[in-house]
Design a protein around this motif. Structure first.
Motif: not given
Ligand SMILES: Cc1cc2nc3c(=O)[nH]c(=O)nc-3n(C[C@H](O)[C@H](O)[C@H](O)COP(=O)(O)OP(=O)(O)OC[C@H]3O[C@@H](n4cnc5c(N)ncnc54)[C@H](O)[C@@H]3O)c2cc1C
Length: 458
Positions: A204-208, A217-221, A233-238, A288-290
Motif C-alpha cells: 500500500c502506498l498511502w498519501l495525505r 469533505v466526506g467523499t469516499t471514492s 477519504f476526504a476529511a475537513e483538512d486533509t 501535493a502530499r504532506t
C-alpha cells in the motif's frame, strides 16, 4: 513488583486495552516502543459500528465526533475514469446500526484515546520502552519483560498489542518451543505458531494531501482495475488516498521500502484519477502530499493466540487484514472487549482487592475462551477483506465480473450488507462490566445488550 498485566504496544488496540483495564480496576503497565504515545504518522482509519459501539461504551465516541468525518456513498471509477457504479455499504451501516462510519487520522484516534485516560492511568503508560524479549520467571508462573534500554518488568500476564511484526508473538513462540523441550515425551506439547504467519500479496502506498474543493469533505471514492485499486477519504483538512498494488510474487518476508520505491509506485499509477467527479490525478495528489508511506499489507490469522496463561495476542499481533473493508483496527478493539470480559471476573481489581491472582491454568482457560470467541469472526473478516482487495484489483475474470457488473445492482449490495450486518456486526460483544446506553439504534438489533445504568432511587 509483579504487575498483574503488562500491555506491550500503545497503538489504538493497546490504548483501548488501557481504557478497558482501567475501567475493570485491574492494575497494569503499558510499554510503548516509540518516544511518544501520540505521534504524527500513519494513514487514516475508518471506524465502523462494531468499533464505535464499544468506544461509545468507553465514553470515547463523543470526543471522536469532533475529529472524524462521516462517510456515506462509496463512488467507484475504473482505471480509465469511467463510472462503474456507486456502492452503498457505508450508507447501509447507518441504516442498520444508526451511525455512519467515519474516517479520522491515526494521530487523532490515538490523541483521543490517550487524552481521555485519567491522569493516574496515563502514568502507567511508558513511552520509549521497546520490548526486546520475554522470558519465563523463576517460578514459571509469570513473564519477565526486558526492554532494549535494559529495563526489566515482571507480569503475571503479558498482552501483546504490538502490531503485525509483534515481538510478543515471536517471543511467545520461543517460550512454547523452550517449554516443549523440557517436557517428558508423553506430555501434551504447547502449540507452536508458524514463524511467519502472515502472507503479503499487496502493498500500500498511502498519501495525505490538503483537502481540495473539487473533492468535497466526506467523499469516499475508489478506483478499480487490474493489479491496483485505490481508496480515498476526504476529511475537513486533509484527504488520504491509499493505493493497493498486487506484488509480482506474494511473500512472507518483511520488506522496508525506500523513498525511491514510493516514487516508483506513485509514478507507475500517476495517471489514475484520485476521485470520481474530479480531474485530480494521483500524480497531482502525490505532488501535493504532506505525508506518505509504502507498507506491505500482510494478511492472515495467527493459529494460537496465547501461551500457558501468561502471554496473549490482540489486534494486528494476532490477525492482519488488508484495509479494504476498514476492519483491522475495529476487530482489534473488539478483541479487547472479549479478552477483558474474560479477565475481569478472575483478576484482582480495585472492586475485589482481596482476590488473589489466579493460577495460570485458570488464566489459560480464560484466554482460550477469548480466542474461541474471536478466532472464527476474524478469520471470516480477514478472508472477506482479502477478497475485496482482490476483486477491486480485478485479480481474475470472476473478480472483474462481480466487481464491474454484479455489484452495481443495489439489491445485491443491500443483500450482502444485510448478511454481514446480521451474521457478524450485530453479534459484536460489549463490555459485560461497564454500564452504557447505545447512542442510536438502526433497523438491525444488537444481539448483546449493554449493562443498563444503575438507577439511583431517591
Ligand atoms: C493504509 C492502511 C489503512 C487502514 N485503514 C483501516 C481502517 O480504515 N479501519 C481499520 O479498522 N483498520 C485499518 N487499518 C488497519 C489498522 O491500522 C490496524 O489494524 C491497527 O493499527 C492495529 O492496531 P494495533 O494497536 O493492533 O497495532 P499497531 O497500530 O501496529 O500498533 C502497535 C504499537 O505497538 C508498538 N510496538 C511495536 N513493537 C513494539 C515493541 N517491541 N515494544 C513496545 N512497543 C512496540 C508500536 O510502536 C505501535 O505503537 C489500516 C491499515 C493500513 C496500513
Amino acid at each position: 513488583m509483579v504487575y498483574p498485566v503488562i500491555v506491550v504496544g500503545g497503538g489504538p488496540v493497546g490504548l483501548v486495552a488501557a481504557h478497558a483495564l482501567s475501567r475493570a480496576g485491574v492494575d497494569f503497565l503499558l510499554l510503548e516502543g516509540r518516544p511518544d504515545i501520540v505521534f504524527h504518522a500513519g494513514s487514516d482509519l475508518v471506524l465502523t459500528n462494531s468499533g464505535m459501539r464499544v468506544l461509545n461504551q468507553l465514553a470515547l465516541l463523543e470526543p471522536l465526533d469532533k475529529v472524524s468525518t462521516d462517510l456515506d456513498v462509496m463512488q467507484r471509477v475504473d482505471h480509465q475514469g469511467r463510472n462503474i457504479g456507486d456502492i452503498d455499504f457505508l450508507a447501509y451501516q447507518k441504516e442498520f446500526f444508526g451511525l455512519a462510519p467515519r474516517v479520522l487520522s491515526r494521530h487523532d484516534i490515538s490523541a483521543v484515546f490517550y487524552d481521555s485516560l485519567p491522569g493516574s492511568i496515563k502514568s502507567r503508560l511508558l513511552p520509549n520502552k521497546r520490548v526486546a524479549s520475554l522470558a519465563s520467571n523463576a517460578n514459571g508462573d509469570g513473564v519477565v519483560v526486558t526492554c532494549r534500554d535494559g529495563s526489566v518488568y515482571e507480569a503475571s500476564l503479558v498482552i501483546g498489542a504490538d502490531g503485525a511484526h509483534s515481538i510478543v508473538r515471536q517471543q511467545m513462540r520461543e517460550l512454547a518451543v523452550q517449554h516443549n523441550a523440557t517436557l517428558p515425551a508423553d506430555s501434551m506439547p504447547a502449540p507452536v505458531n508458524d514463524e511467519q504467519p502472515f502472507l503479503t500479496t499487496f502493498r500500500c502506498l498511502w498519501l495525505r494531501f490538503p483537502s481540495v474543493s473539487a473533492i468535497p469533505v466526506g467523499t469516499t471514492s475508489e478506483t478499480h482495475g487490474p493489479i491496483a485499486t485505490t481508496q480515498l477519504f476526504a476529511a475537513e483538512d486533509t484527504t488520504v488516498l491509499a493505493l493497493y498494488e498486487r506484488l509480482d510474487t506474494p511473500t512472507r518476508d518483511r520488506i522496508h521500502y525506500t523513498q525511491a520505491d514510493q516514487d516508483s509506485v506513485a509514478a507507475r499509477w500517476g495517471n489514475l484519477l484520485a476521485a470520481k467527479g474530479s480531474d485530480m490525478t494521483i500524480a497531482q495528489a502525490w505532488a501535493a502530499r504532506t505525508e506518505s508511506g509504502l507498507v506491505n499489507l500482510e494478511e492472515g490469522v495467527v493459529e494460537n493466540w496465547s501461551f500457558d496463561g501468561r502471554v496473549v495476542l490482540t489486534g494486528d499481533a494476532a490477525h492482519k487484514f488488508t484495509p479494504s473493508t476498514g476492519a483491522g483496527c475495529n476487530n482489534g478493539i473488539v478483541d479487547i472487549v472479549a479478552l477483558v470480559n474474560e479477565l475481569y471476573p478472575i483478576l484482582p481489581s480495585s472492586a475485589s482487592p482481596d482476590r488473589p491472582m489466579p493460577g495460570k491454568h485458570e488464566v489459560a482457560s480464560a484466554l482460550q475462551r477469548y480466542q474461541s470467541k474471536r478466532h472464527g469472526a476474524v478469520t471470516a473478516g480477514c478472508a472477506y477483506s482479502g477478497q475485496v482487495t482482490k476483486s477491486s484489483s480485478w485479480a481474475d475474470w470472476q473478480s472483474w465480473l462481480v466487481d464491474r457488473y454484479v455489484l452495481q445492482f443495489k439489491f445485491v449490495q443491500r443483500r450482502l450488507a444485510l448478511m454481514g450486518a446480521t451474521r457478524d456486526t450485530a453479534k459484536t460483544p460489549v463490555f459485560s462490566f461497564i454500564e452504557g446506553v447505545d447512542r442510536k439504534g438502526g433497523s438491525v438489533p444488537w444481539i448483546k445488550q449493554m449493562k443498563a445504568p444503575t438507577v439511583v432511587k431517591v
